[in-house]
Scaffold this active site. Structure first.
Site, PDB file in Angstrom:
ATOM      1  N   ASN A 138       0.843  -1.203   0.000  1.00  0.00           N
ATOM      2  CA  ASN A 138       0.000   0.000   0.000  1.00  0.00           C
ATOM      3  C   ASN A 138       0.875   1.249   0.000  1.00  0.00           C
ATOM      4  OD1 ASN A 138       0.540   0.788   2.876  1.00  0.00           O
ATOM      5  ND2 ASN A 138      -0.298  -1.268   3.179  1.00  0.00           N
ATOM      6  N   PHE A 169      -4.426   2.464  14.495  1.00  0.00           N
ATOM      7  CA  PHE A 169      -4.768   3.524  13.548  1.00  0.00           C
ATOM      8  C   PHE A 169      -5.924   3.051  12.675  1.00  0.00           C
ATOM      9  CE2 PHE A 169      -1.692   7.098  13.321  1.00  0.00           C
ATOM     10  CZ  PHE A 169      -0.957   6.768  14.450  1.00  0.00           C
ATOM     11  N   LYS A 175     -11.098  -4.728  18.291  1.00  0.00           N
ATOM     12  CA  LYS A 175      -9.686  -5.132  18.389  1.00  0.00           C
ATOM     13  C   LYS A 175      -9.144  -5.027  19.809  1.00  0.00           C
ATOM     14  CE  LYS A 175      -8.423  -4.289  13.610  1.00  0.00           C
ATOM     15  NZ  LYS A 175      -7.239  -4.491  12.756  1.00  0.00           N
TER      16      LYS A 175
HETATM   17  N1  CTP Z   1      -3.393  -4.023  11.865  1.00  0.00           N
HETATM   18  C1  CTP Z   1      -2.697  -5.082  12.399  1.00  0.00           C
HETATM   19  N2  CTP Z   1      -2.613  -6.258  11.736  1.00  0.00           N
HETATM   20  C2  CTP Z   1      -3.232  -6.445  10.552  1.00  0.00           C
HETATM   21  C3  CTP Z   1      -3.962  -5.370  10.002  1.00  0.00           C
HETATM   22  C4  CTP Z   1      -4.020  -4.166  10.685  1.00  0.00           C
HETATM   23  O1  CTP Z   1      -2.148  -4.929  13.485  1.00  0.00           O
HETATM   24  N3  CTP Z   1      -3.138  -7.590   9.933  1.00  0.00           N
HETATM   25  C5  CTP Z   1      -3.479  -2.751  12.610  1.00  0.00           C
HETATM   26  C6  CTP Z   1      -2.877  -1.577  11.891  1.00  0.00           C
HETATM   27  O2  CTP Z   1      -1.526  -1.393  12.243  1.00  0.00           O
HETATM   28  C7  CTP Z   1      -3.737  -0.429  12.374  1.00  0.00           C
HETATM   29  C8  CTP Z   1      -5.099  -1.061  12.532  1.00  0.00           C
HETATM   30  O3  CTP Z   1      -4.843  -2.438  12.753  1.00  0.00           O
HETATM   31  O4  CTP Z   1      -3.322   0.037  13.642  1.00  0.00           O
HETATM   32  C9  CTP Z   1      -5.897  -0.883  11.283  1.00  0.00           C
HETATM   33  O5  CTP Z   1      -6.930  -1.763  11.298  1.00  0.00           O
HETATM   34  P1  CTP Z   1      -7.602  -2.353   9.973  1.00  0.00           P
HETATM   35  O6  CTP Z   1      -8.749  -3.182  10.410  1.00  0.00           O
HETATM   36  O7  CTP Z   1      -6.599  -2.938   9.082  1.00  0.00           O
HETATM   37  O8  CTP Z   1      -8.127  -1.037   9.396  1.00  0.00           O
HETATM   38  P2  CTP Z   1      -8.003  -0.440   8.002  1.00  0.00           P
HETATM   39  O9  CTP Z   1      -7.116  -1.235   7.124  1.00  0.00           O
HETATM   40  O10 CTP Z   1      -7.680   0.973   8.236  1.00  0.00           O
HETATM   41  O11 CTP Z   1      -9.494  -0.550   7.539  1.00  0.00           O
HETATM   42  P3  CTP Z   1     -10.379  -1.835   7.161  1.00  0.00           P
HETATM   43  O12 CTP Z   1     -11.184  -2.103   8.401  1.00  0.00           O
HETATM   44  O13 CTP Z   1     -11.176  -1.316   6.042  1.00  0.00           O
HETATM   45  O14 CTP Z   1      -9.445  -2.934   6.815  1.00  0.00           O
END
Ligand code: CTP
Length: 353
Positions: A167, A279, A297
């Site tokens: 990304n 975030f 989370k």
């Molecule tokens: N995160 C993580 N592990 C992952 C994906 C995300 O720890 N496999 C953390 C990121 O570092 C961030 C947060 O989770 O702090 C973002 O959450 P995420 O659900 O991924 O949100 P977005 O990608 O922003 O949105 P979406 O819900 O649309 O995926």
């Protein structure tokens, strides 16, 4: 400016480029060596020659610079610059040690090409580096004794040896958080996906690529940490399988994906865990999903930002965030990422014992 420095550059040049008056003579204005230093919070001597360092260490005050040094009561940063032979001299080293033991901060010198053509330690540190010492010297150490883990940048999820899903994250927000936490006296572990930003000298730095590697690095460092700030844009999915050989065009008509480990949620589900910040980058100003993320989370705080709004989000130096925690939402105006890091850490300081 000392006599010696004026052999290299004229005061007029410094006056023109800095827009400030340059002081060279103690007797030009009888009290300037007192009034100037009384009004200052910080004194930076850059470059600091072996001669000036020796004078400072002995309390000699025979020119404008050394009288100012002697009368100054605030924080001092010394950035030595000299030939490596002089830098290795014992008298110089003892003088420097004496100054540091009295509270001065030594910045550099670095290894590099010296005036004599040798490649050795003696070059003045880069200005940005000296500035970082200055910022740190002026920052309250409200995170001293705390270990903070910060993740930054994107992750790469490989399809084959040459292609990956990733990304647009640059790592700027995570690096700004790590830098600000260092300034505030924290022990910082910075775990970053691929980024063009230079590692921070005082942080313990782990370069990772995939979400799985990031997870491993986070958990290996978790013990003893007071807070984990997940600023990394971790890929949510990775290709189901990674081919050892480069896929051919005809192989990739569709791409089966699997979920990556959710690091934030995994820490959030632990019974005993550090303060946890996630975030949420959304397209749109509505904070509902981010608030749900806080609960889903198990994080203590979510930093919400709308990546669609101008000046906010990926690869820019600014961000407009809303901090969301169990007590509610605090929206902030658009500001430099360094300042955003400051407000996030202010919150963390309020929460962690
Ligand atoms: N995160 C993580 N592990 C992952 C994906 C995300 O720890 N496999 C953390 C990121 O570092 C961030 C947060 O989770 O702090 C973002 O959450 P995420 O659900 O991924 O949100 P977005 O990608 O922003 O949105 P979406 O819900 O649309 O995926």
């Amino acid at each position: 400016m000392t006599d010696a420095s004026r052999k290299f550059v004229t005061p007029l040049t410094f006056e023109a480029v800095s827009g400030n008056k340059v002081h060279t003579d103690t007797f030009q204005d009888a009290l300037s060596h007192i009034t100037l230093t009384a009004a200052a919070d910080l004194m930076i001597i850059a470059p600091a020659t072996a001669n000036s360092i020796a004078k400072f260490a002995c309390g000699i005050a025979d020119d404008m610079l050394s009288t100012c040094f002697l009368s100054f009561r605030g924080k001092v940063i010394i950035a030595p610059a000299m030939n490596w032979r002089m830098y290795e001299n014992r008298a110089l080293r003892e003088n420097l040690r004496a100054l540091v033991s009295r509270g001065a901060v030594q910045a550099g010198p670095e290894r590099g090409s010296l005036a004599c053509g040798d490649e050795a330690v003696g070059r003045m540190s880069e200005v940005g580096e000296i500035l970082e010492y200055a910022r740190s010297a002026l920052t309250r150490k409200d995170l001293s004794g705390k270990k903070i883990i910060v993740t930054a940048g994107p992750t790469r999820e490989y399809l084959d040896p040459v292609r990956f899903l990733s990304n647009r994250s640059s790592g700027k927000m995570g690096f700004a958080l790590a830098r600000e936490a260092l300034r505030r006296g924290a022990e910082v572990v910075l775990i970053s996906g691929p980024s063009s930003l230079a590692p921070l000298r005082k942080a313990e730095f782990f370069a990772v690529e995939t979400a799985e590697e990031m997870r491993k690095a986070v958990f290996e460092n978790l013990k003893g940490s007071s807070a984990v700030i997940m600023a990394a844009a971790v890929s949510d999915f990775s290709p189901d399988t990674k081919d050892r050989r480069k896929k051919e065009k005809s192989d990739v008509l569709s791409l089966p994906l699997k979920k990556t480990p959710d690091i934030l949620a995994e820490i959030g589900s632990m019974k005993k865990r550090p303060f946890l910040v996630g975030f949420a980058a959304e397209t749109g100003a509505c904070t509902d999903r981010a608030r749900r993320k806080l609960l889903a989370k198990g994080a203590d705080m979510i930093v919400f930002n709308d990546v669609d709004s101008p000046g906010s989000g990926f690869d820019v130096g600014t961000n407009q965030v809303t901090l969301i925690d169990k007590n509610g939402e605090s929206p902030f105006p658009l500001m430099p990422k360094d300042e955003v890091a400051g407000i996030i850490l202010d919150r963390i300081v309020d929460f962690i014992p």
